[in-house]
Design an enzyme around this catalytic site. Structure first.
Site, PDB file in Angstrom:
ATOM      1  N   THR A 102     -24.863  42.319  75.408  1.00 17.94           N
ATOM      2  CA  THR A 102     -25.370  42.932  76.638  1.00 17.94           C
ATOM      3  C   THR A 102     -25.549  44.435  76.469  1.00 17.94           C
ATOM      4  OG1 THR A 102     -24.657  43.532  78.874  1.00 17.94           O
ATOM      5  CG2 THR A 102     -22.921  42.912  77.365  1.00 17.94           C
ATOM      6  N   ASP A 103     -26.447  45.018  77.264  1.00 20.71           N
ATOM      7  CA  ASP A 103     -26.619  46.480  77.240  1.00 20.71           C
ATOM      8  C   ASP A 103     -25.383  47.192  77.797  1.00 20.71           C
ATOM      9  OD1 ASP A 103     -26.915  45.863  79.954  1.00 20.71           O
ATOM     10  OD2 ASP A 103     -28.702  47.104  80.246  1.00 20.71           O
ATOM     11  N   GLU A 104     -24.478  46.422  78.453  1.00 22.41           N
ATOM     12  CA  GLU A 104     -23.305  47.048  79.070  1.00 22.41           C
ATOM     13  C   GLU A 104     -22.325  47.591  78.039  1.00 22.41           C
ATOM     14  OE1 GLU A 104     -21.728  45.108  82.538  1.00 22.41           O
ATOM     15  OE2 GLU A 104     -23.648  44.146  82.944  1.00 22.41           O
ATOM     16  N   TYR A 115     -14.976  43.428  81.176  1.00 22.84           N
ATOM     17  CA  TYR A 115     -16.033  42.529  80.686  1.00 22.84           C
ATOM     18  C   TYR A 115     -16.766  43.164  79.509  1.00 22.84           C
ATOM     19  CZ  TYR A 115     -20.835  40.755  80.337  1.00 22.84           C
ATOM     20  OH  TYR A 115     -22.044  40.303  79.853  1.00 22.84           O
ATOM     21  N   LYS A 145     -17.096  42.223  75.465  1.00 24.99           N
ATOM     22  CA  LYS A 145     -18.373  41.969  74.771  1.00 24.99           C
ATOM     23  C   LYS A 145     -18.503  42.896  73.563  1.00 24.99           C
ATOM     24  CE  LYS A 145     -21.216  39.416  75.811  1.00 24.99           C
ATOM     25  NZ  LYS A 145     -21.403  37.962  75.504  1.00 24.99           N
TER      26      LYS A 145
HETATM   27  P1  NAD Z   1     -22.873  32.377  82.901  1.00 21.18           P
HETATM   28  O1  NAD Z   1     -21.564  32.881  83.397  1.00 21.18           O
HETATM   29  O2  NAD Z   1     -23.898  31.922  83.863  1.00 21.18           O
HETATM   30  O3  NAD Z   1     -22.623  31.155  81.887  1.00 21.18           O
HETATM   31  C1  NAD Z   1     -21.602  31.153  80.938  1.00 21.18           C
HETATM   32  C2  NAD Z   1     -21.465  29.737  80.404  1.00 21.18           C
HETATM   33  O4  NAD Z   1     -20.459  29.733  79.392  1.00 21.18           O
HETATM   34  C3  NAD Z   1     -21.031  28.712  81.467  1.00 21.18           C
HETATM   35  O5  NAD Z   1     -21.820  27.547  81.373  1.00 21.18           O
HETATM   36  C4  NAD Z   1     -19.577  28.422  81.112  1.00 21.18           C
HETATM   37  O6  NAD Z   1     -19.165  27.106  81.469  1.00 21.18           O
HETATM   38  C5  NAD Z   1     -19.583  28.633  79.607  1.00 21.18           C
HETATM   39  N1  NAD Z   1     -18.250  28.992  79.081  1.00 21.18           N
HETATM   40  C6  NAD Z   1     -17.413  29.951  79.543  1.00 21.18           C
HETATM   41  N2  NAD Z   1     -16.278  29.953  78.809  1.00 21.18           N
HETATM   42  C7  NAD Z   1     -16.414  28.982  77.862  1.00 21.18           C
HETATM   43  C8  NAD Z   1     -15.589  28.523  76.806  1.00 21.18           C
HETATM   44  N3  NAD Z   1     -14.368  29.043  76.576  1.00 21.18           N
HETATM   45  N4  NAD Z   1     -16.053  27.513  76.025  1.00 21.18           N
HETATM   46  C9  NAD Z   1     -17.269  26.966  76.244  1.00 21.18           C
HETATM   47  N5  NAD Z   1     -18.089  27.353  77.234  1.00 21.18           N
HETATM   48  C10 NAD Z   1     -17.665  28.366  78.038  1.00 21.18           C
HETATM   49  O7  NAD Z   1     -23.421  33.541  81.966  1.00 21.18           O
HETATM   50  P2  NAD Z   1     -24.929  34.022  81.732  1.00 21.18           P
HETATM   51  O8  NAD Z   1     -25.284  34.990  82.784  1.00 21.18           O
HETATM   52  O9  NAD Z   1     -25.784  32.850  81.464  1.00 21.18           O
HETATM   53  O10 NAD Z   1     -24.727  34.865  80.388  1.00 21.18           O
HETATM   54  C11 NAD Z   1     -24.862  34.235  79.110  1.00 21.18           C
HETATM   55  C12 NAD Z   1     -24.595  35.257  78.030  1.00 21.18           C
HETATM   56  O11 NAD Z   1     -25.515  36.341  78.151  1.00 21.18           O
HETATM   57  C13 NAD Z   1     -23.202  35.878  78.091  1.00 21.18           C
HETATM   58  O12 NAD Z   1     -22.743  36.029  76.775  1.00 21.18           O
HETATM   59  C14 NAD Z   1     -23.429  37.237  78.752  1.00 21.18           C
HETATM   60  O13 NAD Z   1     -22.460  38.174  78.317  1.00 21.18           O
HETATM   61  C15 NAD Z   1     -24.817  37.567  78.228  1.00 21.18           C
HETATM   62  N6  NAD Z   1     -25.631  38.452  79.092  1.00 21.18           N
HETATM   63  C16 NAD Z   1     -25.849  38.117  80.407  1.00 21.18           C
HETATM   64  C17 NAD Z   1     -26.661  38.943  81.193  1.00 21.18           C
HETATM   65  C18 NAD Z   1     -26.966  38.600  82.634  1.00 21.18           C
HETATM   66  O14 NAD Z   1     -27.600  39.403  83.320  1.00 21.18           O
HETATM   67  N7  NAD Z   1     -26.594  37.427  83.133  1.00 21.18           N
HETATM   68  C19 NAD Z   1     -27.230  40.099  80.646  1.00 21.18           C
HETATM   69  C20 NAD Z   1     -26.971  40.403  79.305  1.00 21.18           C
HETATM   70  C21 NAD Z   1     -26.179  39.570  78.533  1.00 21.18           C
HETATM   71  P1  TYD Z   2     -24.171  42.374  88.805  1.00 25.58           P
HETATM   72  O1  TYD Z   2     -25.229  41.404  89.191  1.00 25.58           O
HETATM   73  O2  TYD Z   2     -22.739  42.011  89.008  1.00 25.58           O
HETATM   74  O3  TYD Z   2     -24.457  42.787  87.302  1.00 25.58           O
HETATM   75  P2  TYD Z   2     -23.789  43.965  86.400  1.00 25.58           P
HETATM   76  O4  TYD Z   2     -22.590  44.481  87.062  1.00 25.58           O
HETATM   77  O5  TYD Z   2     -23.450  43.199  85.171  1.00 25.58           O
HETATM   78  O6  TYD Z   2     -24.857  44.990  86.216  1.00 25.58           O
HETATM   79  O7  TYD Z   2     -24.434  43.729  89.608  1.00 25.58           O
HETATM   80  C1  TYD Z   2     -25.654  44.422  89.509  1.00 25.58           C
HETATM   81  C2  TYD Z   2     -25.519  45.723  90.289  1.00 25.58           C
HETATM   82  O8  TYD Z   2     -25.355  45.409  91.675  1.00 25.58           O
HETATM   83  C3  TYD Z   2     -24.277  46.511  89.905  1.00 25.58           C
HETATM   84  O9  TYD Z   2     -24.590  47.904  89.966  1.00 25.58           O
HETATM   85  C4  TYD Z   2     -23.262  46.177  90.976  1.00 25.58           C
HETATM   86  C5  TYD Z   2     -24.136  45.941  92.194  1.00 25.58           C
HETATM   87  N1  TYD Z   2     -23.602  44.950  93.158  1.00 25.58           N
HETATM   88  C6  TYD Z   2     -23.506  45.286  94.504  1.00 25.58           C
HETATM   89  O10 TYD Z   2     -23.845  46.405  94.926  1.00 25.58           O
HETATM   90  N2  TYD Z   2     -23.017  44.346  95.372  1.00 25.58           N
HETATM   91  C7  TYD Z   2     -22.617  43.106  94.952  1.00 25.58           C
HETATM   92  O11 TYD Z   2     -22.146  42.287  95.777  1.00 25.58           O
HETATM   93  C8  TYD Z   2     -22.745  42.775  93.550  1.00 25.58           C
HETATM   94  C9  TYD Z   2     -22.308  41.428  93.046  1.00 25.58           C
HETATM   95  C10 TYD Z   2     -23.250  43.726  92.689  1.00 25.58           C
END
Ligand code: NAD
Ligand code: TYD
Length: 341
Positions: A129-131, A153, A157
């Site tokens: 992630t970019d985080e 988190y 990562k």
């Molecule tokens: P999500 O939380 O929707 O899904 C995570 C999945 O992993 C779930 O299906 C969960 O059951 C499974 N999981 C969790 N722990 C597990 C374990 N111990 N063993 C097997 N399976 C397990 O997450 P997402 O938003 O789809 O993100 C997917 C990946 O992308 C993550 O690695 C996250 O860090 C990365 N990512 C997400 C975002 C975003 O905006 N959602 C952005 C950048 C990177």
């Molecule tokens: P989020 O979707 O949790 O992603 P991330 O924290 O990984 O960027 O949040 C996106 C942005 O929105 C973040 O700046 C936090 C803000 N946010 C709120 O203001 N209210 C909320 O209820 C949530 C979940 C997030």
């Protein structure tokens, strides 16, 4: 640019938001490809996310934990590539308790990396992630930028990324890491901002904006991220890191207003609540490297957001069921943020 053609991919976390979108995308993109999903089905995993392809003969589902080497070794047998999405992924939850973030994101990744060496996997895509770069006051972070994660988190990562990198350097593991910006689209668990705000607005409930709402995020449509990850799997250089973003930078307040406008809901739904602890002010990445590899985001943000909102409007049953199940978490988090309803 040489091309790798995967035959069978192990997709960890394939029942989650991005993972399930990736599985659908990849099976459609390559008609010969086979996919094995390994997912623990935590609160964020949902087999219904895979309903559309559950009868596809090229798809297999294994319920299991990436921290369990026995299950991991057997799920990875006969797979030549791994795309590793499984993670604990929500910042707010990591502030409340980070144990699962550390064990799944760091230790779970270690178990997968060791199995990949044993099974002689040819490509291991480490989804990050970019985080991990932390808050970027100005300019943008390229792939060599210092890692300065702010939340438990993002720290987990960054640990995952370092472990993957160490396996490449020490054991020659075929790692490629992607670091994408915030995703949005269908099947996103309604605790993340966009699905939370859309579903709450649809129910005329207040939208809890943290702090002053001027934090900046770059929003990437999940389908575009999946396309970019697939491109990296085929054409990426082993040992390299690729940022993935789309240049759709908005403040949370701008985004909230857009959502309300598109839904025809009043701005009075905006409710300012206590700020998130350690809240990163701004994320911003340079995507020059992946552009050079031949991928760039194309979808206009307005259309992608409108399509996403419409998906949540037409898939009410999907999110209503989840909200019902996560009631206790919602109650807990409302107490935490005090003014949340
Ligand atoms: P999500 O939380 O929707 O899904 C995570 C999945 O992993 C779930 O299906 C969960 O059951 C499974 N999981 C969790 N722990 C597990 C374990 N111990 N063993 C097997 N399976 C397990 O997450 P997402 O938003 O789809 O993100 C997917 C990946 O992308 C993550 O690695 C996250 O860090 C990365 N990512 C997400 C975002 C975003 O905006 N959602 C952005 C950048 C990177
Ligand atoms: P989020 O979707 O949790 O992603 P991330 O924290 O990984 O960027 O949040 C996106 C942005 O929105 C973040 O700046 C936090 C803000 N946010 C709120 O203001 N209210 C909320 O209820 C949530 C979940 C997030």
């Amino acid at each position: 640019m040489s091309k790798y053609t995967p035959k069978t991919i192990l997709v960890t976390g394939g029942a989650g938001f991005i993972g399930s979108n990736f599985v659908r995308f990849a099976l459609k993109k390559d008609p010969d490809l086979k996919i094995v999903v390994l997912d623990l089905l935590t609160y964020a995993g949902n087999e219904e996310n895979l309903d559309e392809i559950k009868n596809n003969k090229r798809f297999t589902f294994v319920k299991g934990d990436i921290r369990d080497s026995g299950i991991v070794n057997s799920a990875m047998k006969n797979c030549d590539a791994v795309v590793h999405f499984a993670a604990e992924s929500h910042v707010d939850r990591s502030i409340l308790a980070a144990q699962d973030f550390i064990s799944t994101n760091i230790y779970g990744t270690y178990v997968l990396l060791q199995a990949a060496l044993k099974e002689n996997v040819q490509r291991f895509i480490n989804i990050s992630t970019d985080e991990v770069y932390g808050s970027i006051a100005e300019g943008e972070a390229d792939e060599n930028f210092l890692l300065k994660p702010s939340s438990p988190y993002s720290a987990s990562k960054a640990g995952q990324d370092q472990m993957a990198h160490a396996h490449h350097v020490t054991f020659n593991a075929p790692i490629i890491t992607t670091r994408s910006t915030n995703n949005f689209g269908p099947y996103q668990y309604p605790e993340k901002m966009i699905p939370l705000f859309v579903t709450r607005a649809l129910e005329n409930k207040p939208l809890p904006v943290y702090g002053d709402g001027l934090q900046v995020r770059d929003w990437t449509l999940v389908e575009e991220n999946c396309e970019a990850i697939f491109h990296v799997l085929l054409y990426g250089e082993i040992g390299e890191i690729y940022n993935i973003g789309s240049g759709n930078q908005l403040t949370n307040l701008e985004l909230t207003r857009k959502i309300l406008q598109m839904l025809g809901k009043p701005e009075t739904l905006v409710t300012y609540v206590e700020d998130r602890k350690g809240h990163d002010r701004r994320y911003s990445v340079s995507c020059e490297k992946i552009k050079k590899l031949g991928w760039t985001a194309k979808r206009p943000f307005h259309d992608a957001l409108a399509e996403t909102i419409s998906w949540y409007q037409t898939h009410r049953q999907w999110w209503e069921k989840i909200i019902q199940k996560q009631k206790s978490y919602q109650e807990f988090i409302s107490a935490y943020y005090k003014t949340r309803v």
